[in-house]
Scaffold this active site. Sequence first.
Site, PDB file in Angstrom:
ATOM      1  N   THR A  98       0.701  -1.272   0.038  1.00 27.62           N
ATOM      2  CA  THR A  98       0.027   0.005   0.030  1.00 27.62           C
ATOM      3  C   THR A  98       0.889   1.170  -0.022  1.00 27.62           C
ATOM      4  O   THR A  98       1.757   1.421   0.976  1.00 27.62           O
ATOM      5  CB  THR A  98      -0.821   0.028   1.319  1.00 27.62           C
ATOM      6  OG1 THR A  98      -1.722  -1.128   1.172  1.00 27.62           O
ATOM      7  CG2 THR A  98      -1.898   1.364   1.219  1.00 27.62           C
ATOM      8  N   LYS A 173      -7.297   1.481  -3.301  1.00 29.64           N
ATOM      9  CA  LYS A 173      -6.949   1.103  -1.759  1.00 29.64           C
ATOM     10  C   LYS A 173      -7.191   2.535  -0.811  1.00 29.64           C
ATOM     11  O   LYS A 173      -7.562   2.177   0.231  1.00 29.64           O
ATOM     12  CB  LYS A 173      -5.619   0.504  -1.888  1.00 29.64           C
ATOM     13  CG  LYS A 173      -5.042   0.516  -0.432  1.00 29.64           C
ATOM     14  CD  LYS A 173      -6.045  -0.822   0.356  1.00 29.64           C
ATOM     15  CE  LYS A 173      -5.534  -1.145   1.650  1.00 29.64           C
ATOM     16  NZ  LYS A 173      -4.335  -1.787   1.781  1.00 29.64           N
ATOM     17  N   LYS A 241      -0.091   5.440   8.536  1.00 27.53           N
ATOM     18  CA  LYS A 241       0.754   5.562   7.328  1.00 27.53           C
ATOM     19  C   LYS A 241      -0.246   5.600   5.896  1.00 27.53           C
ATOM     20  O   LYS A 241      -0.144   6.782   5.170  1.00 27.53           O
ATOM     21  CB  LYS A 241       1.661   4.479   7.123  1.00 27.53           C
ATOM     22  CG  LYS A 241       2.477   4.577   5.877  1.00 27.53           C
ATOM     23  CD  LYS A 241       2.037   3.773   4.535  1.00 27.53           C
ATOM     24  CE  LYS A 241       1.938   2.255   4.800  1.00 27.53           C
ATOM     25  NZ  LYS A 241       1.595   1.627   3.609  1.00 27.53           N
TER      26      LYS A 241
END
Length: 289
Positions: A98, A173, A241
């Site tokens: 990711t 995502k 994050k």
Amino acid sequence: MAKVAFIGLGVMGFPMAGHLKAKGGHQVTVYNRNPTKAQGWVSQHGGLSAPTPADAARGQEFVFACVGNDDDLRSVTIGENGAFAGMEKGAVFVDHTTASANVARELADAALAGGFGFVDAPVSGGQAGAENGVLTVMCGGEAEAYARAEPVIAAYARMCKLMGPAGSGQLTKMVNQICIAGLVQALSEGVHFAKRAGLDVEAMLEVISKGAAGSWQMENRGKTMNQNKFDFGFAVDWMRKDLGIVLDEARRNGAQLPVTALVDQFYAEVQKLGGRRWDTSSLIARLED
């Protein structure tokens, strides 16, 4: 059977690489920054380990990666002894990290110049999804490279779809994480409210999970939230994050994400409570501290 490499054997990569070997029947070479983890994988699954990403990639039809962030990804691809130096012409690199859409586009351009394909393919489903081989994979890249990679990805995916050109997987995502953030905060508030109201929380969850309020988060995390158990995989540090990537992208494209920005700050409070490694359902802890 294909010749494949897998770079990054964390809580996600370790079982994903295992499925490539056991379910996919592929010939697998692994690389991990800590070689002990790679040796452990080989002891458990067979296959080979390599001393560098470039060595792992050499001679492979497909190279997969699942590492921590943009910098980690650049390190194992275009850094010294990075995988791109060992990629064969016509091979395909599939990135399950990711990361930002920008780094996906950057690496897609580098792959094009090197004569091989690149697919950005972040996943959803967490550690349990990786271990059970039922991840959702959202992809960006050229259709030809994706079509070749999809049957190999199927070893650990229940859903895999090409969303558009390079970066589209990462953007999808980001939407996934936006939706999760809001759901988990709402569920935290609901469970907290139920406790303060004197309801039987488990009975309440059983009832409303069958109606319009039902969700994966409610089914899988509602009871454990009520029990203050927060050891179910995807950590708060990693969620922050991811939300940082989301908010950076929103600043670029002008999207307004007030709830996401607020929940990101709530996760910062959880970190201060000592919950850096708690799973994302630990949002409720800040309400009950």
